[in-house]
Design an enzyme around this catalytic site. Structure first.
Site, PDB file in Angstrom:
ATOM      1  N   GLU A 246       0.831  -1.200   0.000  1.00 32.83           N
ATOM      2  CA  GLU A 246       0.000   0.000   0.000  1.00 32.83           C
ATOM      3  C   GLU A 246       0.869   1.254   0.000  1.00 32.83           C
ATOM      4  OE1 GLU A 246      -3.274   0.486  -0.178  1.00 32.83           O
ATOM      5  OE2 GLU A 246      -3.684  -1.656  -0.376  1.00 32.83           O
TER       6      GLU A 246
ATOM      7  N   LYS B 110      17.538   8.055  11.646  1.00 32.35           N
ATOM      8  CA  LYS B 110      17.706   8.668  12.964  1.00 32.35           C
ATOM      9  C   LYS B 110      18.713   9.817  12.890  1.00 32.35           C
ATOM     10  CE  LYS B 110      16.733   4.975  16.340  1.00 32.35           C
ATOM     11  NZ  LYS B 110      15.736   5.721  17.112  1.00 32.35           N
TER      12      LYS B 110
ATOM     13  N   LYS C 220      20.653   7.379  22.515  1.00 30.80           N
ATOM     14  CA  LYS C 220      20.384   5.947  22.701  1.00 30.80           C
ATOM     15  C   LYS C 220      21.625   5.241  23.237  1.00 30.80           C
ATOM     16  CE  LYS C 220      18.027   2.116  20.442  1.00 30.80           C
ATOM     17  NZ  LYS C 220      17.250   1.691  19.256  1.00 30.80           N
TER      18      LYS C 220
ATOM     19  N   ARG D 212       9.360   1.252   6.777  1.00 28.05           N
ATOM     20  CA  ARG D 212       8.094   0.638   7.179  1.00 28.05           C
ATOM     21  C   ARG D 212       7.270   0.374   5.922  1.00 28.05           C
ATOM     22  NH1 ARG D 212       5.233   4.409  10.845  1.00 28.05           N
ATOM     23  NH2 ARG D 212       6.992   3.908  12.197  1.00 28.05           N
TER      24      ARG D 212
ATOM     25  N   LYS E 201       2.910  -8.907  20.729  1.00 31.92           N
ATOM     26  CA  LYS E 201       3.382  -8.425  22.029  1.00 31.92           C
ATOM     27  C   LYS E 201       2.200  -8.379  23.006  1.00 31.92           C
ATOM     28  CE  LYS E 201       7.364  -5.654  20.578  1.00 31.92           C
ATOM     29  NZ  LYS E 201       8.028  -4.326  20.654  1.00 31.92           N
TER      30      LYS E 201
ATOM     31  N   HIS F 121       9.403  -7.781  11.954  1.00 30.69           N
ATOM     32  CA  HIS F 121      10.606  -6.957  11.985  1.00 30.69           C
ATOM     33  C   HIS F 121      11.785  -7.728  11.399  1.00 30.69           C
ATOM     34  CE1 HIS F 121       9.301  -3.991  15.394  1.00 30.69           C
ATOM     35  NE2 HIS F 121       8.339  -4.228  14.517  1.00 30.69           N
TER      36      HIS F 121
ATOM     37  N   GLU G 283      16.654  -1.612   9.330  1.00 33.57           N
ATOM     38  CA  GLU G 283      15.502  -2.259   9.959  1.00 33.57           C
ATOM     39  C   GLU G 283      14.288  -2.108   9.042  1.00 33.57           C
ATOM     40  OE1 GLU G 283      13.430  -2.210  14.308  1.00 33.57           O
ATOM     41  OE2 GLU G 283      13.259  -0.368  13.148  1.00 33.57           O
TER      42      GLU G 283
ATOM     43  N   HIS H  87       1.381   4.932  19.572  1.00 33.70           N
ATOM     44  CA  HIS H  87       2.562   5.796  19.721  1.00 33.70           C
ATOM     45  C   HIS H  87       2.158   7.206  20.148  1.00 33.70           C
ATOM     46  CE1 HIS H  87       6.576   7.380  18.952  1.00 33.70           C
ATOM     47  NE2 HIS H  87       6.010   8.367  18.279  1.00 33.70           N
TER      48      HIS H  87
END
Length: 245
Positions: A54, A61, A69, A93, A128, A136, A155, A171
């Site tokens: 889609e 980052k 981090k 994504r 989860k 992932h 990723e 989120h």
């Protein structure tokens, strides 16, 4: 009295150049992965007259968030530490219509000869506890710089539109409440995740039934669909092409 270490202009320039090249390496890895995804998407469209993707979204980052981090994890502040320990600097994504599309895309990516699969976590088969679902992948791709070749981690998260909508809402709620989300909202979020999962399963069953009917029609009428156009083929030609595979 403590003596402050001075940093020369040349040192600052050298650090800036090295950090810029380091971040460019991840940008190029994203470009490489996006090109692969676009090619697979177009090929799938032509062969199956159907688009499994889609939409896609890429993100890189910032250096600030990367080093924050590192501090949170108690890791050394170095580019070597970043490359070895932080796997989500470059991220893609992919949103799909159906659950089966997720595994089709995952398999197509993992079969690429120049891609190395570092990690695969399936939060669809086993969600989860809060209801989050997604597949992932940590993939390593070669990036060719002017003076060297680097293997760079990317990723890739693959999920349905329903999963993506839920994750985006979750989120926003966590951000608004600074992670201290009230218990009743957590309960409602889990219920929403279960409802989204049920919807995905129902849509998958419909999709499979439609695809099955389409395959039967093609077999009965000796036709194929190329670029959304119907093409009738003689039986001998169909048999010859099938035997040559």
């Amino acid at each position: 009295m403590s003596q402050q270490t001075s940093v020369s202009v040349e040192q600052i320039k050298a650090v800036k150049q090295e950090l810029t090249r380091f971040m460019m390496m991840y940008k190029f890895a994203l470009d490489e992965m996006n090109t692969k995804i676009n090619i697979l998407q177009e090929e799938f469209q032509y062969i199956h007259s159907y688009n499994p993707i889609e939409h896609t979204k890429s993100r890189l980052k910032s250096p600030e968030s990367i080093f924050k981090k590192l501090r949170r994890k108690g890791l050394p502040l170095s580019l070597v530490s970043v490359k070895d320990q932080i796997q989500d600097i470059a991220g893609i994504r992919i949103s799909c219509s159906f659950i089966s599309d997720i595994y089709i895309i995952s398999e197509m990516l993992q079969k690429q000869k120049d891609i190395t699969v570092i990690e695969c976590k399936d939060y669809i088969k086993k969600a989860k506890p809060n209801g989050y679902q997604s597949l992932h992948l940590i993939l390593e791709v070669p990036v060719f710089m002017s003076d060297r070749e680097e293997s760079v981690k990317v990723e890739v998260q693959i999920r349905t539109v329903a999963m993506d909508f839920w994750a985006s809402l979750e989120h926003k709620i966590y951000y608004k409440y600074e992670k201290a989300v009230p218990a009743h909202l957590l309960k409602e979020l889990k219920e929403a995740a279960d409802a989204a999962a049920e919807l995905d399963q129902k849509m998958e069953r419909i999709h499979q039934e439609v695809e099955s009917a389409k395959s039967k029609e093609e077999a009965d009428q000796q036709v194929i669909y190329i670029d959304n156009k119907t093409l009738e083929l003689p039986h001998k030609l169909i048999q010859a092409i099938a035997d040559a595979k």
